[in-house]
Design a protein around this motif. Structure first.
Motif, mmCIF file in Angstrom:
data_model
loop_
_atom_site.group_PDB
_atom_site.id
_atom_site.type_symbol
_atom_site.label_atom_id
_atom_site.label_comp_id
_atom_site.label_asym_id
_atom_site.label_seq_id
_atom_site.Cartn_x
_atom_site.Cartn_y
_atom_site.Cartn_z
ATOM 1 N N LEU A 257 5.262 -7.718 0.012
ATOM 2 C CA LEU A 257 5.953 -7.425 -1.238
ATOM 3 C C LEU A 257 5.234 -8.155 -2.364
ATOM 4 C CD1 LEU A 257 8.365 -6.009 -2.570
ATOM 5 C CD2 LEU A 257 9.666 -8.116 -2.223
ATOM 6 N N LEU A 258 4.782 -7.392 -3.350
ATOM 7 C CA LEU A 258 4.100 -7.935 -4.527
ATOM 8 C C LEU A 258 4.922 -7.547 -5.745
ATOM 9 C CD1 LEU A 258 0.462 -6.872 -3.567
ATOM 10 C CD2 LEU A 258 1.523 -9.112 -3.245
ATOM 11 N N ASP A 259 6.003 -8.267 -5.985
ATOM 12 C CA ASP A 259 6.967 -7.854 -7.003
ATOM 13 C C ASP A 259 6.815 -8.553 -8.351
ATOM 14 O OD1 ASP A 259 7.767 -10.265 -6.013
ATOM 15 O OD2 ASP A 259 9.834 -9.683 -5.604
ATOM 16 N N SER A 260 5.660 -9.188 -8.587
ATOM 17 C CA SER A 260 5.402 -9.773 -9.902
ATOM 18 C C SER A 260 3.900 -9.777 -10.180
ATOM 19 C CB SER A 260 5.956 -11.204 -9.994
ATOM 20 O OG SER A 260 5.159 -12.090 -9.232
ATOM 21 N N ILE A 261 3.546 -9.879 -11.436
ATOM 22 C CA ILE A 261 2.133 -9.901 -11.831
ATOM 23 C C ILE A 261 1.435 -11.111 -11.212
ATOM 24 C CG2 ILE A 261 0.572 -10.178 -13.799
ATOM 25 C CD1 ILE A 261 2.618 -8.545 -15.442
ATOM 26 N N ASP A 262 2.108 -12.258 -11.238
ATOM 27 C CA ASP A 262 1.513 -13.469 -10.663
ATOM 28 C C ASP A 262 1.255 -13.324 -9.173
ATOM 29 O OD1 ASP A 262 1.441 -14.802 -13.099
ATOM 30 O OD2 ASP A 262 3.433 -15.676 -12.815
ATOM 31 N N LYS A 263 2.172 -12.675 -8.456
ATOM 32 C CA LYS A 263 1.979 -12.452 -7.026
ATOM 33 C C LYS A 263 0.786 -11.537 -6.767
ATOM 34 C CE LYS A 263 6.287 -13.128 -4.543
ATOM 35 N NZ LYS A 263 7.309 -12.456 -3.725
ATOM 36 N N VAL A 264 0.634 -10.511 -7.583
ATOM 37 C CA VAL A 264 -0.503 -9.589 -7.419
ATOM 38 C C VAL A 264 -1.808 -10.342 -7.621
ATOM 39 C CG1 VAL A 264 -1.681 -7.562 -8.356
ATOM 40 C CG2 VAL A 264 0.799 -7.510 -8.024
ATOM 41 N N LYS A 265 -1.909 -11.114 -8.696
ATOM 42 C CA LYS A 265 -3.142 -11.864 -8.972
ATOM 43 C C LYS A 265 -3.442 -12.859 -7.861
ATOM 44 C CE LYS A 265 -2.134 -13.202 -13.203
ATOM 45 N NZ LYS A 265 -2.259 -13.736 -14.578
ATOM 46 N N SER A 266 -2.430 -13.564 -7.405
ATOM 47 C CA SER A 266 -2.606 -14.547 -6.341
ATOM 48 C C SER A 266 -3.018 -13.871 -5.031
ATOM 49 C CB SER A 266 -1.307 -15.326 -6.165
ATOM 50 O OG SER A 266 -1.392 -16.200 -5.086
ATOM 51 N N PHE A 267 -2.391 -12.734 -4.727
ATOM 52 C CA PHE A 267 -2.710 -11.994 -3.508
ATOM 53 C C PHE A 267 -4.165 -11.521 -3.524
ATOM 54 C CE2 PHE A 267 -3.123 -7.893 -1.362
ATOM 55 C CZ PHE A 267 -2.801 -8.255 -0.065
ATOM 56 N N VAL A 268 -4.600 -10.945 -4.639
ATOM 57 C CA VAL A 268 -5.984 -10.454 -4.736
ATOM 58 C C VAL A 268 -6.969 -11.612 -4.581
ATOM 59 C CG1 VAL A 268 -7.687 -9.397 -6.273
ATOM 60 C CG2 VAL A 268 -5.416 -8.389 -6.050
#
Length: 79
Positions: A7-18
């Protein structure tokens, strides 16, 4: 190949995941419905519906790094 739901439910999570998956040499794909995108692509991820969990496909082959990958993506995994 290993599959997990994330689950990537925020912009910060997306950036951190990538940033996390980009550290590894093998391929990662995100599957949402009929769409499959490169999990190392921020723009690709933002083209998906991020309100629901999405399937992460890890193409590690016979790599011994799979345990390291699973530990590093643990914050994003949902049951």
């Amino acid at each position: 190949m290993e599959n997990v739901k994330i689950l990537l439910d925020s912009i910060d999570k997306v950036k951190s995941f990538v940033n996390t998956v980009s550290k590894f040499d093998f391929d990662f794909d995100l599957r949402s419905g009929r769409y499959i995108i490169d999990a190392k692509s921020i723009m690709g991820i933002f083209s998906l519906n991020l309100s629901d969990p999405i399937e992460l496909q890890i193409h590690a082959g016979d790599s011994t790094n799979l345990e390291e990958v699973m530990e590093s993506i643990k914050p994003y995994i949902v049951d």
